[in-house]
Each structure stands twice: as C-alpha cells, then as structure tokens.
Design a protein around this motif. Structure first.
Motif, PDB file in Angstrom:
ATOM      1  N   TYR A 180       0.495  -1.347   0.158  1.00  0.00           N
ATOM      2  CA  TYR A 180      -0.107  -0.074  -0.308  1.00  0.00           C
ATOM      3  C   TYR A 180       0.889   1.376  -0.201  1.00  0.00           C
ATOM      4  N   SER A 181       0.304   2.621  -0.543  1.00  0.00           N
ATOM      5  CA  SER A 181       0.812   3.940  -0.243  1.00  0.00           C
ATOM      6  C   SER A 181      -0.283   4.812   0.650  1.00  0.00           C
ATOM      7  N   MET A 182       0.669   4.997   0.895  1.00  0.00           N
ATOM      8  CA  MET A 182       0.533   6.371   2.619  1.00  0.00           C
ATOM      9  C   MET A 182       0.642   7.405   2.535  1.00  0.00           C
ATOM     10  N   GLY A 183      -0.406   7.881   2.972  1.00  0.00           N
ATOM     11  CA  GLY A 183       0.026   9.256   3.182  1.00  0.00           C
ATOM     12  C   GLY A 183      -0.947   9.711   4.027  1.00  0.00           C
ATOM     13  N   TRP A 184       0.094  11.507   5.148  1.00  0.00           N
ATOM     14  CA  TRP A 184      -1.147  12.489   6.463  1.00  0.00           C
ATOM     15  C   TRP A 184      -1.786  12.915   5.196  1.00  0.00           C
ATOM     16  N   PHE A 185      -2.889  13.756   6.150  1.00  0.00           N
ATOM     17  CA  PHE A 185      -3.562  14.891   5.578  1.00  0.00           C
ATOM     18  C   PHE A 185      -3.968  14.893   7.179  1.00  0.00           C
ATOM     19  N   ARG A 186      -4.215  16.787   7.372  1.00  0.00           N
ATOM     20  CA  ARG A 186      -4.809  17.657   8.479  1.00  0.00           C
ATOM     21  C   ARG A 186      -5.936  18.435   7.542  1.00  0.00           C
ATOM     22  N   GLN A 187      -7.076  18.562   8.600  1.00  0.00           N
ATOM     23  CA  GLN A 187      -7.929  19.033   8.779  1.00  0.00           C
ATOM     24  C   GLN A 187      -8.062  20.245   9.826  1.00  0.00           C
ATOM     25  N   ALA A 188      -8.421  21.559   9.797  1.00  0.00           N
ATOM     26  CA  ALA A 188      -8.412  22.562  10.676  1.00  0.00           C
ATOM     27  C   ALA A 188      -9.364  23.365  10.307  1.00  0.00           C
ATOM     28  N   PRO A 189     -10.259  23.859  11.555  1.00  0.00           N
ATOM     29  CA  PRO A 189     -11.599  23.618  11.506  1.00  0.00           C
ATOM     30  C   PRO A 189     -11.983  25.246  10.590  1.00  0.00           C
ATOM     31  N   GLY A 190     -13.128  24.309   9.430  1.00  0.00           N
ATOM     32  CA  GLY A 190     -13.577  25.667   8.130  1.00  0.00           C
ATOM     33  C   GLY A 190     -12.766  25.833   7.383  1.00  0.00           C
ATOM     34  N   LYS A 191     -11.734  24.631   7.117  1.00  0.00           N
ATOM     35  CA  LYS A 191     -10.765  24.079   5.967  1.00  0.00           C
ATOM     36  C   LYS A 191     -11.230  23.133   5.717  1.00  0.00           C
ATOM     37  N   GLU A 192     -10.623  23.158   3.980  1.00  0.00           N
ATOM     38  CA  GLU A 192     -10.675  21.860   3.229  1.00  0.00           C
ATOM     39  C   GLU A 192      -9.389  21.173   3.882  1.00  0.00           C
ATOM     40  N   ARG A 193      -9.447  20.282   3.457  1.00  0.00           N
ATOM     41  CA  ARG A 193      -8.420  18.590   4.552  1.00  0.00           C
ATOM     42  C   ARG A 193      -7.292  18.834   3.002  1.00  0.00           C
ATOM     43  N   GLU A 194      -6.147  18.789   3.439  1.00  0.00           N
ATOM     44  CA  GLU A 194      -4.907  19.065   3.193  1.00  0.00           C
ATOM     45  C   GLU A 194      -3.733  18.089   2.690  1.00  0.00           C
ATOM     46  N   GLY A 195      -3.133  17.870   1.834  1.00  0.00           N
ATOM     47  CA  GLY A 195      -2.548  16.538   1.955  1.00  0.00           C
ATOM     48  C   GLY A 195      -0.994  17.052   2.428  1.00  0.00           C
TER      49      GLY A 195
ATOM     50  N   TYR B  17       2.096  12.990  -7.068  1.00  0.00           N
ATOM     51  CA  TYR B  17       1.177  14.110  -7.484  1.00  0.00           C
ATOM     52  C   TYR B  17       0.308  13.399  -6.507  1.00  0.00           C
ATOM     53  N   ARG B  18      -0.475  12.522  -6.878  1.00  0.00           N
ATOM     54  CA  ARG B  18      -1.479  11.675  -6.303  1.00  0.00           C
ATOM     55  C   ARG B  18      -2.198  11.403  -4.891  1.00  0.00           C
ATOM     56  N   LEU B  19      -0.305  11.481  -4.229  1.00  0.00           N
ATOM     57  CA  LEU B  19      -0.213  11.004  -2.837  1.00  0.00           C
ATOM     58  C   LEU B  19      -0.569  11.695  -2.306  1.00  0.00           C
ATOM     59  N   LEU B  20      -0.870  13.301  -2.565  1.00  0.00           N
ATOM     60  CA  LEU B  20      -1.399  14.103  -1.414  1.00  0.00           C
ATOM     61  C   LEU B  20      -2.529  14.717  -2.371  1.00  0.00           C
ATOM     62  N   LEU B  21      -3.392  13.848  -2.884  1.00  0.00           N
ATOM     63  CA  LEU B  21      -4.853  14.321  -2.961  1.00  0.00           C
ATOM     64  C   LEU B  21      -6.032  13.717  -2.236  1.00  0.00           C
TER      65      LEU B  21
ATOM     66  N   ARG C 138       5.156   2.935  -2.193  1.00  0.00           N
ATOM     67  CA  ARG C 138       5.017   1.664  -1.955  1.00  0.00           C
ATOM     68  C   ARG C 138       6.835   1.621  -2.372  1.00  0.00           C
ATOM     69  N   ASP C 139       6.720   2.492  -3.037  1.00  0.00           N
ATOM     70  CA  ASP C 139       8.596   2.152  -3.626  1.00  0.00           C
ATOM     71  C   ASP C 139       9.068   2.584  -2.581  1.00  0.00           C
ATOM     72  N   GLY C 140       8.458   3.468  -1.992  1.00  0.00           N
ATOM     73  CA  GLY C 140       9.134   4.127  -0.479  1.00  0.00           C
ATOM     74  C   GLY C 140       9.812   5.945  -0.936  1.00  0.00           C
ATOM     75  N   SER C 141       9.488   6.101  -2.343  1.00  0.00           N
ATOM     76  CA  SER C 141       9.162   7.291  -2.450  1.00  0.00           C
ATOM     77  C   SER C 141       8.502   8.449  -1.786  1.00  0.00           C
ATOM     78  N   THR C 142       8.612   9.526  -1.733  1.00  0.00           N
ATOM     79  CA  THR C 142       7.792  10.361  -0.907  1.00  0.00           C
ATOM     80  C   THR C 142       7.984  12.364  -1.158  1.00  0.00           C
ATOM     81  N   THR C 143       6.905  12.585  -0.758  1.00  0.00           N
ATOM     82  CA  THR C 143       6.939  14.150  -1.347  1.00  0.00           C
ATOM     83  C   THR C 143       5.680  14.536   0.072  1.00  0.00           C
ATOM     84  N   TYR C 144       5.747  15.866   0.070  1.00  0.00           N
ATOM     85  CA  TYR C 144       5.399  16.848   0.370  1.00  0.00           C
ATOM     86  C   TYR C 144       4.457  17.937   0.410  1.00  0.00           C
ATOM     87  N   GLY C 145       3.851  18.724   1.277  1.00  0.00           N
ATOM     88  CA  GLY C 145       3.368  19.625   1.287  1.00  0.00           C
ATOM     89  C   GLY C 145       4.452  20.879   1.271  1.00  0.00           C
ATOM     90  N   ASP C 146       4.017  21.580   0.331  1.00  0.00           N
ATOM     91  CA  ASP C 146       5.287  22.959   0.085  1.00  0.00           C
ATOM     92  C   ASP C 146       5.065  23.249   1.575  1.00  0.00           C
TER      93      ASP C 146
END
Length: 126
Positions: free
Chosen positions: A32-47, A105-109, A53-61
């Motif tokens: 599986y590929s996996m991600g972390w997301f967060r959501q603050a009150p009144g805001k949309e969920r963001e990556g 790219y889709r890891l943060l969606l 799965r292969d260990g490659s990573t990406t981060y929000g700016d």
C-alpha cells in the motif's frame, strides 16, 4: 478487520516537535501507498505528506524541510515526524492508504485513498 489507527497527537508549543503514528492492521502493509492529511476547523482537508509503496515520498509545500514521513513495514506503522511546529499546523491529522503504487502527485490528493483512520488532534500554541 482492515483499519488504520492514529496516535501521537497532543498539545505543543510553537517550535516544538511531535511524532504521529498510524498503526495498520488487517492487510499487507507493504503493498500500500500511504499519506498524512490534516483538516483545521473551517478549512478543507489538505495533503501533508505521502509515501509510495516503493518508498518515494512527497510533501506539501508548507511542511517541506520540517516534516518527515516514514514507514516501518516490520511494525506495519506509518510515521510523521513534525518539527518546528507552527500555530497554523493545528488540525486533526489523518492517515490514509491505497492499494499499490500511485503517482507522486496523487499522494497528496485525498480522493486517491480508500481507507482512512479516525484522526489524531494536534494543537500548537504560541
């Protein structure tokens, strides 16, 4: 039962650190590929961060250079190390997973993921 359970949230002062954990059970974690997301009150969920799965990573700016995502397949656990926390990092943090390899790219969606945890709250004070 297939599930994700987050832990490690809490209250911290700005500049501090926290490490979030996401324990996976009921499926073959390595596939599986996996991600972390967060959501603050009144805001949309963001990556926040994703790891393929292969260990490659990406981060929000907004977290690059401060947060680090990793996975321990032997413990079937996903981690998010958060350093230099800021007040606006306050949010509910969720982990999510999806079968197989997806584009960086889709890891943060959020719509790329099929399984979600219940979330863990992070509060950062000034």
């Amino acid at each position: 039962q297939v599930q994700l359970v987050e832990s490690g949230g809490g209250s911290v002062q700005a500049g501090g650190s926290l490490r979030l954990s996401c324990a996976a059970s009921g499926y073959n974690f390595r596939w599986y590929s996996m991600g972390w997301f967060r959501q603050a009150p009144g805001k949309e969920r963001e990556g926040v961060a994703g790891i393929n799965r292969d260990g490659s990573t990406t981060y929000g700016d907004s977290v690059k250079g401060r947060f680090s995502i990793s996975r321990d397949s032997t413990k079937t656990t996903l981690y998010l190390q958060m350093n230099s926390l800021k007040v606006d990092n306050t949010a509910m943090y969720y982990c999510a997973s999806v079968t197989g390899q997806i584009s960086v790219y889709r890891l943060l969606l959020s719509d790329a993921y099929s399984l979600w945890g219940q979330g863990t709250q992070v509060n950062v004070s000034s």
